[in-house]
Structures are given as structure tokens and as C-alpha cells.
Write a protein that holds these residues in place. Structure first.
Motif, mmCIF file in Angstrom:
data_model
loop_
_atom_site.group_PDB
_atom_site.id
_atom_site.type_symbol
_atom_site.label_atom_id
_atom_site.label_comp_id
_atom_site.label_asym_id
_atom_site.label_seq_id
_atom_site.Cartn_x
_atom_site.Cartn_y
_atom_site.Cartn_z
ATOM 1 N N GLN A 102 3.739 1.462 -1.752
ATOM 2 C CA GLN A 102 4.568 1.455 -2.955
ATOM 3 C C GLN A 102 4.120 2.568 -3.903
ATOM 4 O O GLN A 102 2.940 2.676 -4.220
ATOM 5 C CB GLN A 102 4.472 0.103 -3.661
ATOM 6 N N SER B 190 4.377 10.655 -14.030
ATOM 7 C CA SER B 190 4.569 10.797 -12.590
ATOM 8 C C SER B 190 6.019 11.158 -12.299
ATOM 9 O O SER B 190 6.923 10.924 -13.114
ATOM 10 C CB SER B 190 4.178 9.509 -11.858
ATOM 11 N N ARG C 8 3.740 5.868 -13.126
ATOM 12 C CA ARG C 8 2.995 5.993 -14.377
ATOM 13 C C ARG C 8 3.718 6.975 -15.289
ATOM 14 O O ARG C 8 4.556 7.747 -14.837
ATOM 15 C CB ARG C 8 1.572 6.501 -14.127
ATOM 16 N N SER D 219 0.810 -1.208 0.000
ATOM 17 C CA SER D 219 0.000 0.000 0.000
ATOM 18 C C SER D 219 0.851 1.269 0.000
ATOM 19 O O SER D 219 0.363 2.345 -0.355
ATOM 20 C CB SER D 219 -0.939 0.015 1.211
ATOM 21 N N ASP E 35 9.060 -0.671 -8.486
ATOM 22 C CA ASP E 35 8.322 -1.885 -8.849
ATOM 23 C C ASP E 35 9.094 -2.709 -9.876
ATOM 24 O O ASP E 35 8.559 -3.103 -10.924
ATOM 25 C CB ASP E 35 6.932 -1.510 -9.382
ATOM 26 N N ARG F 159 3.059 4.595 -7.098
ATOM 27 C CA ARG F 159 2.459 4.180 -8.359
ATOM 28 C C ARG F 159 3.200 4.885 -9.490
ATOM 29 O O ARG F 159 3.067 6.094 -9.674
ATOM 30 C CB ARG F 159 0.966 4.547 -8.385
#
Length: 242
Positions: free
Chosen positions: A28, A35, A32, A26, A137, A30
Motif C-alpha cells: 500500500q 508525496s 504523506r 506491505s 488508504d 504511503r
């Protein structure tokens, strides 16, 4: 599969004191397109860096490797090292990552340079705690589930980051598949051409080929900005940049 990729002499288990414990999914980031690239401070083969300070006002190609002393990675790092002058012409820096230490990296670099007949001048991050692999990630599902174990190989991630620290492109390969370094160079060049000229690039675009006028630009505005162009359809108009 990873046992086949990693030499036993380099299989080291990090001490408990060195482990990074904030691996809550939760928390981590995100990642994109568009970003901000997560910042971090870490040791590399060129000394300790603050990643955002390292980026500075340049473009950056940031890529990860499953582990040191692995066959595919040895060919990849050598290929990037050979292309580094071309990246520099575009104002782009290279930086690699593996979840092992600086000492191991430095020993591995000797093999990379010998095999590829080149010098590795860019830094390689020593992500022993797997903090960066988590933030970006860079792990398969299996490896993510085992992130608190010893040596955890990353997947082959590539991030192209612009001078505003924004993620502009991402590619993820499995550990068994080697990357195409020329494609990464093409991505950086195509992004810069698009940014600098207000155009987009078609499939397999390389320098000198036609580019595309975005559909958001009217014919009148395109004529004023670019001059002559070829109108294939209302939504597909091409031209050769001068």
C-alpha cells in the motif's frame, strides 16, 4: 452503522472477475504531505480517466464517499457542486469517488441534483474494485480487514493535490460526520496564497486577513520583500497582503 447508511436496493456484490487482488498492506502506498498522488486509470461518470492526466496543470480536490444513495453524501456532493464555480476560480478541479459502479452513480446524481437544486458537473469515480480506496488508504480498520468482501464503504477522505501531482493537504472523517465544503475551499486558497507570496496563514485565515511571515525569513529580508509588518514576537510577525 453502515446498514443504516446504505439503501438495500443498491447493495451489490462485485463478481470475482472484477475484484482487485493486490490488497497486501506491505504494497500500500504511503500517502504523506508532499508525496506524489498515486496514479490510476478508471471509469467515472464522465468517462474513463488517467488520474494524472486529469490533474494536468490544475489543483484537484479528490474526495471519497462511503457509498451511493447515502444521506450525508447526498448533501456533501450537492454542496461541492454548488461551490464548484468558486473552486474553478482558483484553478481547482473536483472529483469524487464511491465504491460502486457508473450506472449506480448516475442514478444517484439525479437525487443529489434534485435535493440540492444544482447540477453535478464533476466526475465521480466508480471504484468497484476498491483499487483506488486501497491506494489512497480510504478505509477504516474494520473495512480494510473486509476489503475482499462485497460492498466496502470508504471513509470520508479529502486530498488536495497541486499541479505537480503532490499531496498538499489531507483530511479524514468517519462515515457519520459530514464535511465542511467551505473549509476545503479555504484550504485550496490558503495554500495558493502561501505558495505565491512566501507566507503562512494563521488559524481561521480567510481572504483579506493578516498572514504570517515565516520565522526563516529575517526582519531585513521581510522588510525588503513585504514592506511594513507587525512584530509581535521574534517568531511571530504579521502583515496584510496588498
Amino acid at each position: 452503522m453502515f446498514r443504516q447508511l446504505i439503501k438495500p436496493r443498491n447493495l451489490r456484490i462485485p463478481t470475482l472477475a472484477n475484484r482487485f487482488y493486490s490488497f497486501d498492506p506491505s504494497s500500500q502506498p504511503r500517502i504523506r504531505i508532499g508525496s506524489e498522488a498515486p496514479n490510476f486509470q478508471i471509469d467515472t461518470t464522465k468517462g474513463k480517466i488517467d488520474f494524472h492526466e486529469f490533474i494536468g496543470n490544475d489543483w484537484v480536490v479528490f474526495f471519497s464517499h462511503p457509498a451511493d444513495f447515502t444521506p450525508v453524501c447526498t448533501t456533501e456532493l450537492g454542496a461541492f457542486a454548488q461551490l464548484e464555480p468558486e473552486f474553478k476560480k482558483l484553478g481547482a478541479k473536483l472529483i469524487g469517488l464511491s465504491t460502486e459502479g457508473v450506472e449506480s452513480h448516475n442514478e444517484w446524481i439525479k437525487d443529489i441534483e434534485q435535493y440540492n437544486s444544482t447540477n453535478v458537473n464533476f466526475p465521480i469515480i466508480a471504484d468497484e474494485n476498491k483499487e483506488v480506496a486501497f491506494k489512497y488508504d480510504m478505509l477504516s480498520e474494520e473495512q480494510f480487514q473486509n476489503i475482499n468482501s462485497g460492498l466496502v464503504p470508504t471513509v470520508r477522505s479529502v486530498f488536495v493535490i497541486d499541479p505537480l501531482k503532490k499531496i498538499r493537504a489531507m483530511i479524514t472523517y468517519p462515515p457519520s460526520l459530514g464535511r465542511n465544503s467551505a473549509e476545503v475551499l479555504r484550504i485550496v486558497e490558503a495554500l495558493q496564497v502561501a505558495d505565491n507570496n512566501g507566507v503562512v496563514t494563521p488559524i481561521d485565515w480567510t481572504t483579506g486577513k493578516d498572514v504570517i511571515i515565516p520565522p526563516t525569513v529575517s526582519d531585513e529580508a521581510a522588510k525588503e520583500k513585504f514592506g511594513d509588518f507587525t512584530k509581535h514576537f521574534d517568531y511571530l510577525r504579521t502583515l496584510k497582503l496588498k
